[in-house]
Design a protein around this motif. Structure first.
Motif, mmCIF file in Angstrom:
data_model
loop_
_atom_site.group_PDB
_atom_site.id
_atom_site.type_symbol
_atom_site.label_atom_id
_atom_site.label_comp_id
_atom_site.label_asym_id
_atom_site.label_seq_id
_atom_site.Cartn_x
_atom_site.Cartn_y
_atom_site.Cartn_z
ATOM 1 N N ALA A 209 0.818 -1.215 0.000
ATOM 2 C CA ALA A 209 0.000 0.000 0.000
ATOM 3 C C ALA A 209 0.851 1.264 0.000
ATOM 4 C CB ALA A 209 -0.948 -0.004 1.196
ATOM 5 N N VAL A 210 1.951 1.261 0.756
ATOM 6 C CA VAL A 210 2.742 2.498 0.869
ATOM 7 C C VAL A 210 3.775 2.662 -0.243
ATOM 8 C CG1 VAL A 210 2.468 2.510 3.390
ATOM 9 C CG2 VAL A 210 4.591 1.657 2.383
ATOM 10 N N ALA A 211 3.973 1.637 -1.060
ATOM 11 C CA ALA A 211 5.002 1.728 -2.107
ATOM 12 C C ALA A 211 4.773 2.978 -2.966
ATOM 13 C CB ALA A 211 4.975 0.471 -2.975
ATOM 14 N N GLY A 212 5.715 3.882 -2.939
ATOM 15 C CA GLY A 212 5.637 5.089 -3.770
ATOM 16 C C GLY A 212 4.643 6.139 -3.301
ATOM 17 N N ALA A 213 4.038 5.951 -2.116
ATOM 18 C CA ALA A 213 3.020 6.907 -1.644
ATOM 19 C C ALA A 213 3.645 8.252 -1.266
ATOM 20 C CB ALA A 213 2.266 6.328 -0.449
ATOM 21 N N HIS A 214 2.902 9.339 -1.543
ATOM 22 C CA HIS A 214 3.365 10.700 -1.216
ATOM 23 C C HIS A 214 2.905 11.128 0.175
ATOM 24 C CE1 HIS A 214 2.952 10.415 -5.659
ATOM 25 N NE2 HIS A 214 4.171 10.918 -5.593
ATOM 26 N N LEU A 215 1.884 10.436 0.677
ATOM 27 C CA LEU A 215 1.363 10.717 2.015
ATOM 28 C C LEU A 215 0.965 9.391 2.636
ATOM 29 C CD1 LEU A 215 0.026 12.354 4.348
ATOM 30 C CD2 LEU A 215 -1.927 12.734 2.858
ATOM 31 N N VAL A 216 1.408 9.157 3.872
ATOM 32 C CA VAL A 216 1.013 7.965 4.614
ATOM 33 C C VAL A 216 0.339 8.444 5.892
ATOM 34 C CG1 VAL A 216 1.804 5.904 5.866
ATOM 35 C CG2 VAL A 216 2.875 6.539 3.676
ATOM 36 N N SER A 217 -0.832 7.876 6.191
ATOM 37 C CA SER A 217 -1.584 8.300 7.367
ATOM 38 C C SER A 217 -2.088 7.084 8.129
ATOM 39 C CB SER A 217 -2.761 9.185 6.934
ATOM 40 O OG SER A 217 -3.363 9.783 8.055
ATOM 41 N N THR A 218 -2.232 7.255 9.440
ATOM 42 C CA THR A 218 -2.788 6.184 10.263
ATOM 43 C C THR A 218 -3.539 6.793 11.436
ATOM 44 O OG1 THR A 218 -2.307 4.068 11.342
ATOM 45 C CG2 THR A 218 -0.780 5.867 11.797
ATOM 46 N N ASP A 219 -4.090 5.942 12.273
ATOM 47 C CA ASP A 219 -4.871 6.380 13.432
ATOM 48 C C ASP A 219 -4.789 5.263 14.478
ATOM 49 O OD1 ASP A 219 -6.621 7.790 15.058
ATOM 50 O OD2 ASP A 219 -8.400 7.454 13.840
ATOM 51 N N VAL A 220 -5.287 5.539 15.681
ATOM 52 C CA VAL A 220 -5.274 4.507 16.732
ATOM 53 C C VAL A 220 -6.046 3.271 16.263
ATOM 54 C CG1 VAL A 220 -4.997 6.143 18.625
ATOM 55 C CG2 VAL A 220 -7.296 5.553 17.840
ATOM 56 N N TRP A 221 -5.676 2.138 16.829
ATOM 57 C CA TRP A 221 -6.306 0.877 16.420
ATOM 58 C C TRP A 221 -7.668 0.674 17.055
ATOM 59 C CZ3 TRP A 221 -1.129 -2.170 17.235
ATOM 60 C CH2 TRP A 221 -0.289 -1.935 16.123
ATOM 61 N N ALA A 222 -7.877 1.258 18.218
ATOM 62 C CA ALA A 222 -9.184 1.148 18.879
ATOM 63 C C ALA A 222 -9.692 2.550 19.158
ATOM 64 C CB ALA A 222 -9.074 0.351 20.170
ATOM 65 N N SER A 223 -10.830 2.901 18.565
ATOM 66 C CA SER A 223 -11.396 4.234 18.739
ATOM 67 C C SER A 223 -12.253 4.283 19.996
ATOM 68 C CB SER A 223 -12.250 4.602 17.517
ATOM 69 O OG SER A 223 -11.465 4.575 16.350
ATOM 70 N N MET A 224 -12.724 5.503 20.336
ATOM 71 C CA MET A 224 -13.610 5.654 21.497
ATOM 72 C C MET A 224 -14.844 4.770 21.333
ATOM 73 S SD MET A 224 -13.459 9.748 22.236
ATOM 74 C CE MET A 224 -12.916 10.221 20.602
ATOM 75 N N GLY A 225 -15.173 4.051 22.394
ATOM 76 C CA GLY A 225 -16.325 3.160 22.336
ATOM 77 C C GLY A 225 -15.928 1.728 22.031
ATOM 78 N N GLN A 226 -14.601 1.520 21.721
ATOM 79 C CA GLN A 226 -14.131 0.149 21.410
ATOM 80 C C GLN A 226 -13.156 -0.360 22.464
ATOM 81 O OE1 GLN A 226 -12.448 1.028 17.546
ATOM 82 N NE2 GLN A 226 -14.363 0.585 16.487
ATOM 83 N N GLU A 227 -13.236 0.229 23.655
ATOM 84 C CA GLU A 227 -12.271 -0.100 24.713
ATOM 85 C C GLU A 227 -12.218 -1.599 25.022
ATOM 86 O OE1 GLU A 227 -12.859 4.162 24.774
ATOM 87 O OE2 GLU A 227 -14.318 2.521 24.738
ATOM 88 N N ASP A 228 -13.367 -2.271 24.902
ATOM 89 C CA ASP A 228 -13.408 -3.702 25.230
ATOM 90 C C ASP A 228 -12.715 -4.559 24.171
ATOM 91 O OD1 ASP A 228 -15.395 -2.826 23.519
ATOM 92 O OD2 ASP A 228 -16.841 -4.366 24.120
ATOM 93 N N GLU A 229 -12.400 -3.960 23.022
ATOM 94 C CA GLU A 229 -11.776 -4.727 21.931
ATOM 95 C C GLU A 229 -10.273 -4.520 21.865
ATOM 96 O OE1 GLU A 229 -13.590 -3.928 18.091
ATOM 97 O OE2 GLU A 229 -15.454 -3.319 19.050
ATOM 98 N N VAL A 230 -9.720 -3.711 22.785
ATOM 99 C CA VAL A 230 -8.329 -3.271 22.649
ATOM 100 C C VAL A 230 -7.345 -4.424 22.480
ATOM 101 C CG1 VAL A 230 -6.407 -2.101 23.792
ATOM 102 C CG2 VAL A 230 -8.654 -1.027 23.751
ATOM 103 N N ALA A 231 -7.391 -5.419 23.389
ATOM 104 C CA ALA A 231 -6.406 -6.507 23.347
ATOM 105 C C ALA A 231 -6.473 -7.268 22.022
ATOM 106 C CB ALA A 231 -6.618 -7.450 24.524
ATOM 107 N N ALA A 232 -7.680 -7.590 21.584
ATOM 108 C CA ALA A 232 -7.848 -8.322 20.325
ATOM 109 C C ALA A 232 -7.352 -7.494 19.145
ATOM 110 C CB ALA A 232 -9.316 -8.690 20.125
ATOM 111 N N ARG A 233 -7.655 -6.204 19.162
ATOM 112 C CA ARG A 233 -7.240 -5.337 18.065
ATOM 113 C C ARG A 233 -5.715 -5.200 18.010
ATOM 114 N NH1 ARG A 233 -10.470 -1.409 15.450
ATOM 115 N NH2 ARG A 233 -12.666 -1.946 15.503
ATOM 116 N N ILE A 234 -5.081 -5.071 19.176
ATOM 117 C CA ILE A 234 -3.613 -4.924 19.184
ATOM 118 C C ILE A 234 -2.963 -6.147 18.527
ATOM 119 C CG2 ILE A 234 -1.579 -4.887 20.701
ATOM 120 C CD1 ILE A 234 -3.077 -2.860 22.456
ATOM 121 N N ALA A 235 -3.490 -7.321 18.824
ATOM 122 C CA ALA A 235 -2.941 -8.543 18.233
ATOM 123 C C ALA A 235 -3.164 -8.576 16.718
ATOM 124 C CB ALA A 235 -3.577 -9.769 18.890
#
Length: 306
Positions: A209-235
């Motif tokens: 996906a990033v090959a040759g990209a001019h802009l790379v963006s990301t965000d947290v893996w668990a957003s507000m309201g997904q606190e119960d999914e944190v461990a699974a999402r990190i994995a």
């Protein structure tokens, strides 16, 4: 006349969005030169927060004050839309007292229902579906540092969340190619993927996906309201961490953006925001400037009423 709202990047034409980016740069320059510019004197922005916020609250509140107006902050304790009073009733009453309303909420339908019953502009300060004000800050940052983003390649790495959804709309409105790298089952909204057509490609491998990209963006893996999914999402998301080596696979002049808050050691490596390619601080400041451009665009200046 019905009010203009800003719930999504699709609420403006590409020309209007580009105009807002350019205006954001002009307003930033005025502020840096210490020039007072107060077109929204005596105008009041109501800010409804059903989700916590640092940058959204500060940028709208400071922006409104800098434009000569005022901002009123309503926390979840002060108002809970749809609980105790229908959203439509709240919208009618609140819009009769205010000149614009910014809402940061969970369900996007809260925004659309409020806007449908509001006599003044309603701005999406973030919903579970979209985060258009953040995208405007991202576009201003790219424009300042690299010029036009039209025809360029952007990579989104991580969760197909509200930021990713807004990046898909931005690909259409600002005319760039978007490559999304996400784990199976975490793709962005399917109707937005359909709408974006060949502007957007989905990958499993972040390097592709990033090959040759001019802009790379990301965000947290668990957003507000997904606190119960944190461990699974990190994995699940571990292979999607953006680090310096991943950026090395992108274009020579790549910029790295993150809408913040960042979880170092999760979606980004500990040192990534210190990399010279990372522009998250400029990006965060630009929330202020581009939202001032948006407020100026949507709210009728005070002198029209003189």
């Amino acid at each position: 006349m019905s009010a203009r709202h800003f719930l999504s990047l699709m609420d403006c034409t590409p020309q209007e969005l580009l105009g807002l980016v350019r205006r954001g740069i002009e307003l930033k320059d005025l502020r840096e030169r210490g020039i007072l510019f107060e077109p929204l004197k005596n105008r009041v922005l109501g800010m409804i927060f059903e989700k916590a916020s640092t940058r959204t609250r500060l940028s709208f509140e400071a922006g409104m004050i800098q434009l000569g107006g005022q901002a009123v902050f309503l926390s979840p304790r002060d108002t809970q839309l749809g609980r105790g009073e229908p959203i439509s009733d709240s919208a009618i009453v609140m819009s009769s007292m205010l000149d614009a309303i910014m809402i940061r909420t969970f369900a996007h339908s809260t925004l659309t229902e409020f806007a449908a019953n509001s006599s003044v502009p309603v701005i999406n300060g973030l919903s579970d579906d979209l985060h258009p004000c953040q995208l405007m800050a991202d576009m201003q940052t790219f424009h300042e540092l690299r010029g036009s983003i039209a025809g360029k390649t952007v990579a989104w790495v991580g969760d197909g969340n509200n930021m990713c959804n807004s990046y898909m709309e931005a690909a259409l409105q600002f005319d760039f190619q978007l490559r999304i790298a996400c784990p199976a089952g975490y793709e962005p909204k399917s109707e937005l993927l359909t709408q974006a057509g060949d502007r957007v490609q989905v990958f499993r491998d972040p390097r592709e996906a990033v090959a040759g990209a001019h802009l790379v963006s990301t965000d947290v893996w668990a957003s507000m309201g997904q606190e119960d999914e944190v461990a699974a999402r990190i994995a699940t998301f571990r292979p999607y961490q953006v680090d310096r080596a991943l950026l090395d696979a992108a274009a020579e002049d790549v910029l790295f953006m993150h809408c913040l808050p960042a979880h170092r050691g999760e979606e980004i490596s500990h040192d990534l925001l210190d990399d010279k390619r990372a522009v998250a601080w400029q990006q965060a400041e630009n929330r202020l400037h581009v939202q001032k451009a948006l407020l100026e665009f949507l709210v009728e200046p005070a002198y029209h009423h003189a």
